[in-house]
Write a protein that holds these residues in place. Structure first.
Motif, PDB file in Angstrom:
ATOM      1  N   ILE A 154      34.062  -4.784  32.892  1.00  0.00           N
ATOM      2  CA  ILE A 154      33.561  -4.086  31.699  1.00  0.00           C
ATOM      3  C   ILE A 154      32.692  -2.915  32.118  1.00  0.00           C
ATOM      4  CG2 ILE A 154      31.999  -4.321  29.715  1.00  0.00           C
ATOM      5  CD1 ILE A 154      33.081  -7.204  29.406  1.00  0.00           C
ATOM      6  N   GLN A 155      31.820  -3.128  33.098  1.00  0.00           N
ATOM      7  CA  GLN A 155      30.966  -2.036  33.567  1.00  0.00           C
ATOM      8  C   GLN A 155      31.795  -0.887  34.129  1.00  0.00           C
ATOM      9  OE1 GLN A 155      28.516  -4.227  36.322  1.00  0.00           O
ATOM     10  NE2 GLN A 155      26.860  -4.509  34.824  1.00  0.00           N
ATOM     11  N   LEU A 156      32.833  -1.226  34.887  1.00  0.00           N
ATOM     12  CA  LEU A 156      33.698  -0.194  35.445  1.00  0.00           C
ATOM     13  C   LEU A 156      34.420   0.558  34.338  1.00  0.00           C
ATOM     14  CD1 LEU A 156      34.928   1.171  37.926  1.00  0.00           C
ATOM     15  CD2 LEU A 156      36.683  -0.606  37.931  1.00  0.00           C
ATOM     16  N   SER A 157      34.912  -0.187  33.333  1.00  0.00           N
ATOM     17  CA  SER A 157      35.604   0.451  32.204  1.00  0.00           C
ATOM     18  C   SER A 157      34.671   1.378  31.452  1.00  0.00           C
ATOM     19  CB  SER A 157      36.155  -0.616  31.240  1.00  0.00           C
ATOM     20  OG  SER A 157      37.094  -1.431  31.898  1.00  0.00           O
ATOM     21  N   ALA A 163      32.609   8.636  32.045  1.00  0.00           N
ATOM     22  CA  ALA A 163      32.931   9.777  32.901  1.00  0.00           C
ATOM     23  C   ALA A 163      34.005  10.653  32.248  1.00  0.00           C
ATOM     24  CB  ALA A 163      33.404   9.290  34.267  1.00  0.00           C
ATOM     25  N   PHE A 164      35.021  10.000  31.660  1.00  0.00           N
ATOM     26  CA  PHE A 164      36.064  10.754  30.974  1.00  0.00           C
ATOM     27  C   PHE A 164      35.473  11.524  29.792  1.00  0.00           C
ATOM     28  CE2 PHE A 164      39.430  11.081  27.761  1.00  0.00           C
ATOM     29  CZ  PHE A 164      40.366  11.821  28.474  1.00  0.00           C
TER      30      PHE A 164
END
Length: 182
Positions: A154-157, A163-164
């Motif tokens: 979840i943190q990575l997502s 970032a996107f």
């Protein structure tokens, strides 16, 4: 386990055997023998635990030697300690057989048989409970790892989406500043 503890356990077991023999000679009933039998098996368990510990220490020393680590004790010291423990355990086994015969010949053999059966069942139950506890710990650790992995996912997502989003915001702002979009 230190040699003094092992020696005390061995002496205690021998004393328990002597007490049992004396109580039976005096014609006392089984209840008076029970405490000494329990004491004997407590002391025997200490010796058995010491034997397992010495075996583990010997394996660790062999591993240390094979991997170039200076062992805590020499092979000779470990062998001498292990031999002492094994000899004491063997003596206890001999005494245990004497106790068994003594109880059988004094008419209390069924008590011994019942005690061994109950003890074996208790050991099986304890082993089963320990196996269940280990299994539950593994399951709990697996669930905790799964939760940890999910949180990291979840943190990575969120980081990728952020970032996107920042990239898109920067692109739009850049386009507006260059007059590409109005």
């Amino acid at each position: 386990m230190d040699p003094v503890t092992i020696g005390l356990a061995f002496a205690g077991a021998k004393a328990a055997v002597a007490t049992i023999k004396e109580v039976i000679k005096l014609g006392k009933d089984a209840n008076e023998v029970t405490k000494s039998i329990v004491d004997y098996f407590d002391k025997k368990a200490v010796i058995e635990k010491a034997e397992a510990t010495k075996e583990r220490e010997k394996r660790e020393a062999q591993w240390d030697k094979a991997n170039g680590v200076k062992p805590k004790k020499t092979d000779a010291e470990l062998t001498a300690e292990a031999m002492d423990v094994v000899l004491k355990r063997r003596e206890l086994e001999r005494q245990e057989y004497e106790l068994y015969e003594l109880l059988v010949w004094s008419g209390l053999g069924q008590i011994w048989t019942d005690m061994v059966a109950v003890r074996d069942n208790m050991r099986k139950e304890i082993a089963k409970e320990e196996a269940e506890a280990v299994k539950q710990k593994i399951i709990d650790a697996s669930k905790a790892q799964d939760r940890k992995d999910m949180i990291q996912d979840i943190q990575l997502s969120v980081a990728i989406i952020a970032a996107f989003g920042l990239g898109m915001y920067w692109l739009v702002q850049w386009g507006i500043s260059k007059g590409l979009w109005k």
